[in-house]
Write a protein that holds these residues in place. Structure first.
Motif, PDB file in Angstrom:
ATOM      1  N   GLN A  64     -24.621 102.838  -2.505  1.00  0.00           N
ATOM      2  CA  GLN A  64     -26.032 102.628  -2.195  1.00  0.00           C
ATOM      3  C   GLN A  64     -26.855 103.885  -2.046  1.00  0.00           C
ATOM      4  O   GLN A  64     -28.004 103.794  -2.726  1.00  0.00           O
ATOM      5  CB  GLN A  64     -26.072 102.003  -0.789  1.00  0.00           C
ATOM      6  CG  GLN A  64     -27.358 101.429  -0.260  1.00  0.00           C
ATOM      7  CD  GLN A  64     -27.674  99.971  -1.012  1.00  0.00           C
ATOM      8  OE1 GLN A  64     -26.842  99.129  -1.446  1.00  0.00           O
ATOM      9  NE2 GLN A  64     -28.914  99.542  -1.087  1.00  0.00           N
ATOM     10  N   THR A  69     -32.490  99.041  -3.703  1.00  0.00           N
ATOM     11  CA  THR A  69     -33.325  99.182  -5.149  1.00  0.00           C
ATOM     12  C   THR A  69     -33.774  97.741  -5.320  1.00  0.00           C
ATOM     13  O   THR A  69     -34.758  97.536  -6.110  1.00  0.00           O
ATOM     14  CB  THR A  69     -32.401  99.548  -6.153  1.00  0.00           C
ATOM     15  OG1 THR A  69     -31.124  98.757  -6.203  1.00  0.00           O
ATOM     16  CG2 THR A  69     -32.173 101.108  -6.030  1.00  0.00           C
ATOM     17  N   PHE A  70     -33.120  96.587  -4.679  1.00  0.00           N
ATOM     18  CA  PHE A  70     -33.682  95.398  -4.777  1.00  0.00           C
ATOM     19  C   PHE A  70     -35.055  94.903  -4.288  1.00  0.00           C
ATOM     20  O   PHE A  70     -35.532  94.165  -4.474  1.00  0.00           O
ATOM     21  CB  PHE A  70     -32.658  94.470  -4.313  1.00  0.00           C
ATOM     22  CG  PHE A  70     -31.377  94.008  -4.664  1.00  0.00           C
ATOM     23  CD1 PHE A  70     -31.646  93.216  -5.958  1.00  0.00           C
ATOM     24  CD2 PHE A  70     -30.097  94.389  -4.718  1.00  0.00           C
ATOM     25  CE1 PHE A  70     -30.493  92.587  -6.874  1.00  0.00           C
ATOM     26  CE2 PHE A  70     -29.180  94.181  -5.501  1.00  0.00           C
ATOM     27  CZ  PHE A  70     -29.049  93.385  -6.545  1.00  0.00           C
ATOM     28  N   ARG A 125     -34.020 102.505 -12.065  1.00  0.00           N
ATOM     29  CA  ARG A 125     -33.486 101.467 -11.066  1.00  0.00           C
ATOM     30  C   ARG A 125     -31.919 100.934 -11.316  1.00  0.00           C
ATOM     31  O   ARG A 125     -31.775 100.367 -12.399  1.00  0.00           O
ATOM     32  CB  ARG A 125     -34.298 100.444 -10.691  1.00  0.00           C
ATOM     33  CG  ARG A 125     -33.748  99.242  -9.755  1.00  0.00           C
ATOM     34  CD  ARG A 125     -34.901  98.509  -9.264  1.00  0.00           C
ATOM     35  NE  ARG A 125     -35.637  97.575 -10.044  1.00  0.00           N
ATOM     36  CZ  ARG A 125     -36.248  96.642  -9.483  1.00  0.00           C
ATOM     37  NH1 ARG A 125     -36.344  96.368  -8.146  1.00  0.00           N
ATOM     38  NH2 ARG A 125     -37.049  95.876 -10.426  1.00  0.00           N
ATOM     39  N   LEU A 131     -31.554  97.394 -13.318  1.00  0.00           N
ATOM     40  CA  LEU A 131     -30.773  96.793 -11.842  1.00  0.00           C
ATOM     41  C   LEU A 131     -29.860  95.758 -12.520  1.00  0.00           C
ATOM     42  O   LEU A 131     -28.573  95.593 -11.995  1.00  0.00           O
ATOM     43  CB  LEU A 131     -32.007  96.135 -11.259  1.00  0.00           C
ATOM     44  CG  LEU A 131     -31.803  95.396 -10.023  1.00  0.00           C
ATOM     45  CD1 LEU A 131     -31.183  96.303  -8.827  1.00  0.00           C
ATOM     46  CD2 LEU A 131     -32.876  94.481  -9.470  1.00  0.00           C
ATOM     47  N   THR A 132     -30.205  94.903 -13.608  1.00  0.00           N
ATOM     48  CA  THR A 132     -29.505  93.964 -14.033  1.00  0.00           C
ATOM     49  C   THR A 132     -29.814  93.574 -15.474  1.00  0.00           C
ATOM     50  O   THR A 132     -30.924  94.140 -16.086  1.00  0.00           O
ATOM     51  CB  THR A 132     -29.627  92.657 -13.247  1.00  0.00           C
ATOM     52  OG1 THR A 132     -28.968  91.536 -13.957  1.00  0.00           O
ATOM     53  CG2 THR A 132     -31.189  92.343 -13.304  1.00  0.00           C
ATOM     54  N   MET A 170     -28.021  99.344  -9.438  1.00  0.00           N
ATOM     55  CA  MET A 170     -27.527  98.442  -8.416  1.00  0.00           C
ATOM     56  C   MET A 170     -26.356  98.830  -7.730  1.00  0.00           C
ATOM     57  O   MET A 170     -25.476  99.327  -8.705  1.00  0.00           O
ATOM     58  CB  MET A 170     -27.319  96.925  -9.078  1.00  0.00           C
ATOM     59  CG  MET A 170     -27.069  95.916  -8.025  1.00  0.00           C
ATOM     60  SD  MET A 170     -26.472  94.510  -8.787  1.00  0.00           S
ATOM     61  CE  MET A 170     -27.949  93.640  -9.374  1.00  0.00           C
ATOM     62  N   SER A 215     -22.066  95.327  -1.382  1.00  0.00           N
ATOM     63  CA  SER A 215     -22.102  93.899  -2.184  1.00  0.00           C
ATOM     64  C   SER A 215     -20.845  93.066  -1.575  1.00  0.00           C
ATOM     65  O   SER A 215     -20.842  91.641  -1.562  1.00  0.00           O
ATOM     66  CB  SER A 215     -21.988  94.149  -3.829  1.00  0.00           C
ATOM     67  OG  SER A 215     -22.976  94.875  -4.367  1.00  0.00           O
ATOM     68  N   ARG A 239     -22.633  98.289  -6.471  1.00  0.00           N
ATOM     69  CA  ARG A 239     -21.668  97.323  -6.474  1.00  0.00           C
ATOM     70  C   ARG A 239     -20.496  98.087  -5.646  1.00  0.00           C
ATOM     71  O   ARG A 239     -19.544  98.398  -6.428  1.00  0.00           O
ATOM     72  CB  ARG A 239     -21.226  97.037  -7.985  1.00  0.00           C
ATOM     73  CG  ARG A 239     -22.404  96.125  -8.730  1.00  0.00           C
ATOM     74  CD  ARG A 239     -22.361  94.543  -8.433  1.00  0.00           C
ATOM     75  NE  ARG A 239     -23.093  94.154  -7.342  1.00  0.00           N
ATOM     76  CZ  ARG A 239     -23.557  92.968  -7.323  1.00  0.00           C
ATOM     77  NH1 ARG A 239     -23.597  92.128  -8.293  1.00  0.00           N
ATOM     78  NH2 ARG A 239     -24.427  92.420  -6.493  1.00  0.00           N
TER      79      ARG A 239
END
Ligand code: F0G
Length: 460
Positions: free
Chosen positions: A368, A39-40, A381, A52-53, A383, A389, A385
């Motif tokens: 993922q 996704t990054f 979207r 995402l963040t 992320m 990661s 972890r």
């Protein structure tokens, strides 16, 4: 639908809007494949709801935007620097300030200044960039968080606390001289945004002081942490978040800060310290890596926006809305029986991918995969972890297999409405219903550092 409790509304209204592109499932299948199921590597344009963040993705207020026009873009001695310095002193209580372009700039300089090769650096769970800078400076990170933090299901009001016994054992085993400092992250990102109690940081500070060890606060989300103390810790319910923050920071000697979270800006950070000699060292270093010590890689307007963001972020009404918006997303998904980290964290809801995709082994990166599937389903979207990661052991080269294999749904501040989050909950529930059909991933490209940012995968 009848309300059973009084709804809390956003303590602001929308003045400017940014239209979102609506894509089809076919478009999204193509996009995620091209992005190597990472996704990054998606284009932001192709994302509908971007969780995402919470880093640098916040909406600034009219007060902050007005401040942008007051940027004093002098190379040296910008008035915005002095304003930021006075606000750091006022809200956090540290004496000296060195601005940086973002959090990792602060971590880099602090690690290089304080760590001698071979020393240990304990902390309440690692954060990716923090640990990497400690390692690049020759240090070895040691996790001293309480055991509960590694269990996604166990309830604990302050799951981010340092285990004093683990910290003390490390001091006994290695000797205080071999410990560079201890980092206390508040809230603890990798544990699911879990807070640290006042009692705990106070005890950490006392123990560290006894052995001449410095306490470094990762203050990135310390305002959110202060809200939890107000809500959960005895003796703090009548104190303002601002008062709690000030006391919390007083049990540390220095702080690194990524202003892109708590401080409601899109870029910026700093390192703040009480020790003059350390300040001198950092001031020398900042001119090499970031910029002059009165701007540290930031424009004057960025420093102004961060100083103003600080004033807004400590408002009790704002922070209550912020934490409760995140919690309400969790509560909604709870109705569908979705496995999540509990209690819900401050900046994000973490899906427990090991439980979600029980049939996918951790070596096939279930978190993922889940993040990729969520994007395909609804353009949301998230992320990873988890195993991706966590990376590899730098000595043996073996992949770490962390207990927590999570997908983070991170909520930007003041950006999304309730209906956006309703859609997120709906989409996650759909995936959960059809979970048995989901497949894992195979890694086909792995970068050397912080691999999760650029690794590529194929569907199995
Ligand atoms: N410390 C914590 C606890 C963080 O969450 C981050 C960044 C940093 C330090 C580094 O700050 O990005 O400004 O250099 N966290 C982001 C995230 C990347 O998505 O959680 P930075």
């Amino acid at each position: 639908m009848k309300f059973t409790t009084r709804p809390t509304a956003e303590p602001f209204k929308i003045k400017v809007v940014e239209p979102l592109k609506v894509t089809s499932r076919q478009d999204r299948e193509k996009a995620i494949k091209e992005a190597g199921y990472n996704t990054f590597l998606l284009r932001s344009e192709d994302v509908f709801i971007d969780l995402l963040t919470d880093s640098g993705t916040n909406a600034m207020s009219d007060y902050q935007w007005a401040g942008m026009m007051l940027g004093d873009e002098a190379y040296a001695g910008s008035k915005n620097y002095y304003y930021l310095e006075s606000n750091v002193q006022k809200f956090y209580g540290y004496k000296y300030l060195v601005p940086t372009h973002q959090g990792r700039g602060a971590e880099h300089m602090l690690s290089q200044s304080l760590i001698k090769k071979g020393q240990f650096v304990p902390g309440n769970m690692y954060f990716t960039t923090t640990r990497l800078h400690q390692e690049l400076a020759g240090g070895t990170f040691v996790d001293v968080i309480i055991d509960e933090a590694h269990d996604a299901q166990v309830a604990h009001p302050f799951k981010g606390n340092v285990c004093l016994q683990k910290f003390e054992d490390l001091i006994k085993r290695e000797g205080a001289a071999n410990i560079a400092y201890i980092t206390v992250g508040a809230t603890v990102n990798m544990a699911g945004g879990q807070p640290v109690s006042m009692e705990n940081i106070k005890a950490v500070y006392a123990l560290a002081n006894k052995h001449g060890i410095k306490v470094v606060l990762d203050a990135t989300r310390a305002i959110e942490n202060a809200y939890y103390i107000q809500q959960r810790e005895q003796g703090y319910s009548n104190k303002s978040v601002a008062e709690i923050l000030r006391e919390f920071a007083s049990y540390s000697d220095a702080a690194t800060m990524s202003g892109k979270k708590d401080l409601l800006v899109n870029i910026g950070g700093f390192v703040a310290v009480n020790d003059w000699d350390l300040f001198e060292e950092l001031r020398n270093m900042v001119v090499v890596y970031e910029g002059l010590h009165t701007y540290g890689g930031l424009a004057g307007r960025d420093m102004e926006a961060m100083a103003r963001g600080m004033e807004e972020a400590v408002q009790d009404e704002y922070i209550a809305y912020r934490i409760n918006q995140v919690a309400s997303l969790g509560a909604r998904m709870e109705h569908y029986g979705i496995p999540m980290v509990k209690p819900f964290g401050g900046h994000a809801i973490f899906l427990d991918a090991k439980k979600f995709y029980e049939h996918i082994p951790q070596t096939q990166y279930p978190a993922q995969a889940l993040a990729a599937h969520l994007y395909i389903d609804s353009g949301v979207r998230a992320m990873e972890r988890g195993m991706v990661s966590a990376g590899r052991n730098k000595e043996t080269g073996e992949e770490f297999a962390p207990k927590l294999e999570l997908v983070r749904l991170t909520i930007p501040r003041r950006v999304y409405t309730q209906s956006h989050l309703d859609l997120v909950a709906y989409s996650v529930a759909e995936l959960y219903e059809n979970r048995k059909k989901a497949k894992g991933l195979k890694m086909i490209y792995e970068p050397r550092y912080l691999r999760f940012f650029q690794a590529r995968f194929e569907s199995l």
